[in-house]
Enzyme design. Structure first.
Site, short mmCIF file in Angstrom:
data_model
loop_
_atom_site.label_atom_id
_atom_site.label_comp_id
_atom_site.label_asym_id
_atom_site.label_seq_id
_atom_site.Cartn_x
_atom_site.Cartn_y
_atom_site.Cartn_z
N HIS A 65 0.84 -1.22 0.00
CA HIS A 65 0.00 0.00 0.00
C HIS A 65 0.86 1.26 0.00
O HIS A 65 0.52 2.25 -0.65
CB HIS A 65 -0.97 -0.01 1.18
N HIS A 214 -9.55 -1.96 -4.31
CA HIS A 214 -8.38 -2.30 -3.50
C HIS A 214 -7.44 -3.23 -4.26
O HIS A 214 -6.21 -3.10 -4.17
CB HIS A 214 -8.78 -2.93 -2.16
N ASP A 218 -3.49 -2.76 -4.89
CA ASP A 218 -2.46 -3.79 -4.65
C ASP A 218 -1.62 -4.00 -5.91
O ASP A 218 -0.40 -4.16 -5.83
CB ASP A 218 -3.11 -5.12 -4.26
N HIS A 241 -0.89 -11.26 -5.32
CA HIS A 241 0.45 -10.67 -5.21
C HIS A 241 1.46 -11.49 -6.01
O HIS A 241 2.36 -10.96 -6.64
CB HIS A 241 0.88 -10.58 -3.75
ZN LIG Z 1 -3.85 -4.71 -0.15
#
Ligand SMILES: [Zn+2]
Length: 256
Positions: A65, A214, A218, A241
């Site tokens: 973030h 969000h 990310d 991720h």
């Molecule tokens: Zn996040």
């Protein structure tokens, strides 16, 4: 800039941490336990629920973030980020406070570079595609079989990147016990996450499609690990991720 100090707890460790921004020549670097290192995809050591960097003895969790805020502000140079603690503070679960903390900084860094070609990384139903284009654009979509989520998509533009900043980390109440048992989300609370029950919300969303906004945030944080900005059309479906960082590794520019 006047000294910026941000304190908070880590989402996964629950550990207290302090972050200080110092003006500094050269590319943006972290300074942790006497070790300075650039946030680069080649230093990613873990992508389970957060992006973790390591260099020598230094290890720093949940960088995404803060890096997303750097991406949105266009800050690639001129900053040393001193961290005390094992994990970047989660704050309110979004990038909003990081973006505000970076407000006084002048955007600086190498000019955006065209993509070297079309790139695609995929795993199961998840994929990240990057295609050459004259401008930067980002489309992110998710699908969760939940009555309040389902299929969601965000496109930037028209949505400005900085509008994504207040979108919080989200999770599901029924997963909390299992994640806690794995040693994760020790610092999570209703103050730093949007939490869903099986049928609805436990707390109130900040915007209609907060989860996908969000996810886009990310992605920006992980794309920052390429080390420089790129022009191109980025399309992320059910991103993680792990996949984001795989793309950043393909784009990491060893010359800058
Ligand atoms: Zn996040």
């Amino acid at each position: 800039m006047s000294e910026v100090v941000i304190r908070g707890v880590g989402l996964h460790t629950g550990a207290a941490a302090t972050v200080r921004f110092h003006p500094s020549e050269g590319p943006v670097r972290f300074w942790l336990g006497g070790v300075a290192f650039r946030p680069l995809a080649s230093r990613v050591v873990e992508t389970t629920r957060s992006t973790v960097l390591a260099e020598q003895e230094a290890r720093l969790m949940t960088v995404e973030h803060l890096l997303a805020a750097l991406y949105i502000r266009g800050v690639w140079q001129g900053l040393l980020i001193e961290v005390e603690g094992p994990e970047v503070p989660i704050l309110d679960g979004s990038a909003q406070e990081w973006l505000a903390a970076l407000e006084g900084l002048v955007p600086q860094g190498p000019p955006p570079q065209p993509l070297p070609g079309s790139l695609r990384v995929a795993e199961g139903k998840s994929s990240v595609l990057a295609q050459p284009a004259a401008q930067f654009s980002l489309t992110v979509s998710i699908f969760f079989p939940h009555p309040k989520i389902g299929y969601q998509q965000v496109q930037c533009p028209p949505t400005p990147l900085k509008a994504l900043a207040p979108a919080r980390t989200f999770g599901f109440l029924h997963e909390v016990e299992a994640l806690r048992a794995q040693g994760l989300i020790q610092g999570a609370s209703l103050e730093n996450a949007l939490v869903y029950s099986r049928e609805g919300f436990v707390n109130t969303p900040r915007m209609l499609q907060e989860p996908v906004w969000h996810k886009a945030l990310d992605f920006l944080g992980d794309l920052y690990l390429a080390g420089r900005p790129y022009l191109g059309q980025f399309m992320v479906h059910r991103g993680s991720h792990r996949l984001h960082v795989e793309l950043a590794k393909l784009l990491q520019d060893p010359t800058w």
